[in-house]
Design an enzyme around this catalytic site. Sequence first.
Site: not given
Lengths: 186, 1166
Positions: B206, B208
Amino acid sequence: MSDITRILHQFELGDPTASDQLLPLVYEELRLLARQRLANEKPGQTLQATALVHEAYLRLVGKENDASWDNRGHFFAAAAEAMRRILIELARRKRGPRAGGDHQRVDLPEHELGIMDSRLDIVELSDALDELAQQDSRAAELVKLRFFAGLTLAQAAQALEVSLTTAKTDWKYAKNWLRASLHRQL
Amino acid sequence: MNTQIADEKSIFNIAVHIDCADARREYLDQACADRPEMRQRIEVLLQMEDEDPRFLEDSAQTQPTLDFDSIELNTPDAQIGPYKLLEVIGEGGMGTVYMAEQTEPVKRRVALKLIKTGMDTRQVIARFEAERQALALMDHPNIAKVHDAGATESGRPYFVMELVKGKPITEFCDEQRLDTEARLKLFQKVCQAVQHAHQKGIIHRDLKPSNVMVAMYDDQPVPKVIDFGVSKAVADKLTDKTMFTRFGQIVGTLEYMSPEQAQFNNLDIDTRSDIYSLGAILYELLAGEPPFEREKIKSQALDETLRMIREDEPTKPSTRMSQICEATQTAENRKNSFQKLGLILRRDLDWIVMKALEKDRTRRYETASAFTDDIQRCIDNEPVAAGPPSQSYRLRKFVRRNKTRLLAAGLAFSGLVICASVSTWYAMDAIESEQAATDAAERARTSEKKALTEAKIANLVNEFVNVDLLGQANSHNEPSPDLTVREALDRAASGIGDRFKTEPMVKAELLKTIGEAYGSIGAYAEAIEKLHDADQLFQAQLGEAHRKSLQTHLSLLWVTHGQPDFDYSKIEDSLKSSLLMCEVELGIEDETTLQARFQVADLFQHLKRSSEAVQISLQNLAICRRVLGNTHDTTIKTLQNLGICQFDQGNFVLAENRFRQVVVAWTETHGNDHPDTLNAMTNLARAINAQGKPERSLPIAQSAHNGIIRVYGNKNVRTTRSAELLIETLEKLGRIDDSIKIQEWLVEQRIDMLGVNDRETLSARYNLARSLAVAGKFEEAQDQYSDLDIATAGMSPDDPVRFGTVMTYSAVLARLGNLRETSELLERHYEQLVTANGADHKLSKNVFGRLIHSLKIQEKIEQIVRVGENRIAALQQIETNQISPTESSFILADTYSQLGITMLTMENFSSAAGYFERESKVRQRLHEQNPDDNDNTTAWAASISNQAVSLEREIRRNNDHLPTSDLLDRQRDAEAKIRSVLATNPAHKVAQESLRIVLKMQTDLLMESGQSDKASTTLSNLVGISSGSERLKYRTLLIKSLLVKGHREVSAELENWIADPTKSKEAIPRIASAYAWCWINAAEDPLLEDQDKYDCQTRYLNATFDLLTSAVDDPDGLLPESIKYLLNNEDFDPIRERPRFIEFITRVKKLSPAASMKELQDSNIE
């Protein structure tokens, strides 16, 4: 899988009749729950309606570990409506004798099932909400979710699939609209 | 909610936030102008708010009654285990992050992430525990450590991490106004951190910007990647169930999610998923926005977003940057840095980012450090490893296409039992049919039991494609894309092996796909093998009438006839039965049926049964358009087939129309540069060319050719074919020079592709040389040809390229005046042809003609005779050896004729006459065999007259050589032959003309040799077959030839003349004069008695005067001519004939007073 979660899955599958099936189930569940809870309370004690809704949610949905907000939204919409009906039912019963042939059920014990603000007339508010729903159903629904089902503004926004800002705007507008209506000023 | 309420709401909402009463009023004045009612309502609402702002608020929920997501712990000093929560430092999709204080075992500040409800806490903790060991091994300055995980009393999971201060990397860069290089350097540190984690076996999942926090330490920006290990523990895999979640908390952060994560049921996520997310972060750092627009992701349905992530290519960062800059001014910082970069740097960065964002993870950077290395190369201005996406573009597209097909196939298995339904196909034998159905049902049931579930098959197929087919697609060193595809297929095919023994359906499915893929790259043998196996498997599993079996069988038939030189009639029965089965089992409008019908039409087209093909295609087209739409492959292919058939039928305008539609449809569905589009364009150009409108087809042929070069490169058969079309078009337009340029190019390509001496190369060189010759560039043409002559020498002499080379080369040589070389070349080739194909081959006749022509120009009679006699001998030899020698007799006769004419034009008359005589003998024989052959009869007559002409010329040139009588005999012989031709065919023009020539020559011979009496016979023959002035001439000559015979013969012939209705006016004075001659001569006739003599003379004189008188009536003034003719006749004595003459003159005067008195006066009659 309980009936409720099954119906919530039907929403996922786009079944338009799901909400028709959901409401009676939630209604029954809430009544049952209220009767049980009130039976254990001392007379004169007011049980918070919204707490009841959440308990019902945990019993019916939460334990299935289905956390999709979509489903919650449907559930709480149904629960809010069910709770409104129960409260109105109770309020009407408190007000006076029923007309003959009335189908209203009388199986709730003589305990209070209420909302936080005792100054509010639940029947009047409910009527005003119906009026509001005529011209702004989303705002009316938001009030119902918060008032009868006990959702926070953010939760209600998610349930309605609107942004928090929109929800805030709707809320501010709706509550003042309702107050104006109750005061016969609109 | 109507718009009025919406307005009211928004105006109210603004007004309610304006505290100053004046300002609020002013705003309302403005906003509610013209809407007093609304204003009043808003004022009421505002009043309500002012009176009781807490209305409903207390009874409605601000804090959830129940602990759903948040903040049971919002109160200060809340405690979770050993952690005391201090303040909220962040809210995210997964939950809330608190700054917390740990007291045991050490006192430190930490970040505590409290996960939202809805997770199965035990699973989250279990997943975290499983990775705890690996997480503990991570020790990197740019990675935030995860200390702990646990659950609150109410069962919500939480994670405890190193407390990181700072801002998300994107915000940090913008705030600090970092330039591109600084951004890249910062990003490289992130890559290094991720690389470290990957080496310890930890995938972030994940990544980001908000998980990459940056803070300044000692004036240096230091990034920290947070949440390692968290998302894996928390993130559920994407399943069908979550598809309906629209808020994205569960599925993670869509903007940075890799395509494989955006796939349902995909368990297989590896380090390359993180590479993708890093790429997305870099994209945002450069362009200011993530690869896919946030707005779009927010507004559209989740499944659409997921599809977009899986399939759509994002815009290049530099392009995106300029789009954003155009739209807003907010990107000023980056604009100044990124836009200012040099073109190369910007391009390299585009490539680097796009490589990290490849859909196919095997094409991304293998590792995070490879990623950062490439960025370093870019910063150092060195060539980067990333390149334009075209290198393996085709392979990727290809596999992706097949993958879709595979998935579709894998998912289409629900009809497993239905397939066994009784097939009417076997209705011919009811019992057998029932048995077959039972068998099939039994088979289906057993296989159903054994069969994997639908999803499992799909997974297996999918996995096979991913690993065995797609997994090998990352080779950068492959020069030829086709080769790569081919190799990929070979490996995949051998990978099937025995792997799917227990899953025949999977095996069949894979074989079908691989077989079809082989077919599409033209590897027909492999395609047939795989499809055949697939066909057998499907038939065994599902029966032959099942859709799968039918589809596979159709595919098999399709690739079967893709082979070169295939005999289409072989598959006609099989294809027709497949169509019938489709129609019966699937219905006449089913997609598979439509495909089958298309294939049948295609078959007829190849068998050149155009009208049948057109009929079927028209029928199919109508259904296709209705059922599949205009842009479906089958619809377009049907349309194309129809166009080809109509082209074959010669309906070029209709064909053009069809092809035009095909071009539009392919362009729409496949784009401009798709092989099908380009092929359709060349078809279109051909159809227009066939209408003789090269000016219209040229731009199409040109653009098709350009497209084909783009797609296939220079060195491809398709490219050379389109070049040939372009050349043809240019030549039709007379643009020889342009054509030559392309031909030169074509020759180069062919030499590179096939070598100098390949037939195709030679053919192109031959065409080029020919065009050079046509353009008048004889020297250049000669150079080409002399090479070609050597290069093609090994070919069979009747090979079109070899033969054409020699013929045009000889023409060029002749044109350049090299006559000796011309005839040497021709003779050499003639002899080769005779040796290889025989003297009676039509090409040897052709070359022989050219050869003797070239020898004739050089006046080499001996050689002509030598070559000619050789040929004659060879032909005679053939004639005697043949049972039915007609054909070679014709050739022999032609050869005599060729030689005769050559000799005649070379004024070698006797030799010519000899050849013509030999010709005429052969022709006569042929005529006797077949009197109805008019061509031969004509040639026969011609040969006779040619012979006669030749003889006559010979006589004229040298009278001494032959006695006149011999000549006359030959002439009469010729006359007799011609008359025999005329006897069977009296109207034969050539024979008539020949007869005239022969008779004339006889006449001349007789007259010149003083035998004018004998000439009268030929002359009277000539009169009989001539007309007009010719006839007048021959009549006059005939009379003249009769004069020696006396007045009786003359007058008899004169009566014939008078009786001739075709005689012209000019004949009158001549007849009159001839009668005058008879009148005189009759006087001298000793055979006549006096009285008879007088009667005879009177008759002649009367006839003379009657004719003259009739001429008097002639208004055209024949009278003076007649009088002159009479007076000039020395036999006429005007004195003696005075009375009649005076009478005659009187009549003339009376009738025509003005008539030529001069002539009368001159006659001294007065």
